[in-house]
Design a protein around this motif. Structure first.
Motif, PDB file in Angstrom:
ATOM      1  N   VAL A  35     105.797  69.315 -11.931  1.00 17.21           N
ATOM      2  CA  VAL A  35     106.567  68.620 -10.893  1.00 17.21           C
ATOM      3  C   VAL A  35     107.398  67.494 -11.497  1.00 17.21           C
ATOM      4  N   GLY A  39     110.669  68.978 -12.926  1.00 17.31           N
ATOM      5  CA  GLY A  39     111.388  68.813 -11.667  1.00 17.31           C
ATOM      6  C   GLY A  39     111.176  69.938 -10.670  1.00 17.31           C
ATOM      7  N   LEU A  40     110.103  70.707 -10.818  1.00 23.43           N
ATOM      8  CA  LEU A  40     109.814  71.764  -9.858  1.00 23.43           C
ATOM      9  C   LEU A  40     109.219  71.159  -8.593  1.00 23.43           C
ATOM     10  N   SER A  41     109.356  71.882  -7.490  1.00 22.44           N
ATOM     11  CA  SER A  41     108.708  71.428  -6.259  1.00 22.44           C
ATOM     12  C   SER A  41     107.227  71.802  -6.338  1.00 22.44           C
ATOM     13  N   MET A  42     106.444  71.205  -5.459  1.00 18.81           N
ATOM     14  CA  MET A  42     105.010  71.504  -5.425  1.00 18.81           C
ATOM     15  C   MET A  42     104.776  72.983  -5.110  1.00 18.81           C
ATOM     16  N   VAL A  43     105.620  73.548  -4.253  1.00 17.46           N
ATOM     17  CA  VAL A  43     105.492  74.954  -3.871  1.00 17.46           C
ATOM     18  C   VAL A  43     105.737  75.861  -5.082  1.00 17.46           C
ATOM     19  N   GLU A  44     106.611  75.467  -5.982  1.00 12.00           N
ATOM     20  CA  GLU A  44     106.883  76.255  -7.182  1.00 12.00           C
ATOM     21  C   GLU A  44     105.841  75.997  -8.267  1.00 12.00           C
TER      22      GLU A  44
END
Length: 100
Positions: A35, A39-44
């Motif tokens: 995250v 920079g990924l979202s939590m869902v990813e």
């Protein structure tokens, strides 16, 4: 190879080394690093962390089975408790607020 790929490879190596040295903690560390580091979202990030930790655990389990050092009763107990408690965790996840 761009900077994003190099950073991802470095973070993956770091998580892999921690998993190899301690045998645990990869999921706790992988998701925040994905995250905040990539920079990924939590869902990813959550499925990617789960996949990485699951693959590491699978390799460890296969190696343990080949060496004959797996404690089947303990593994069955932990698996059984996890199966029984998963619906409760899912129920709680849908009812608790998702606030930062």
């Amino acid at each position: 190879m761009n900077e994003h790929s190099l950073l991802g490879a470095g973070l993956g190596t770091l998580i892999g080394a921690i998993l190899a040295l301690t045998g645990a903690g990869g999921g706790i560390l992988a998701v925040p690093l994905l995250v905040f580091g990539l920079g990924l979202s939590m869902v990813e990030a959550a499925p990617i962390g789960l996949l990485a930790v699951g693959l590491a655990a699978s390799v460890g389990a296969v190696l343990g089975l080949r060496q004959g050092i797996v404690r089947y009763r303990a593994a069955g107990f932990v698996a059984g408790i996890g199966i029984l408690m998963a619906p409760l965790g899912l129920w709680l996840a849908h009812r608790l607020p998702n606030l930062p």
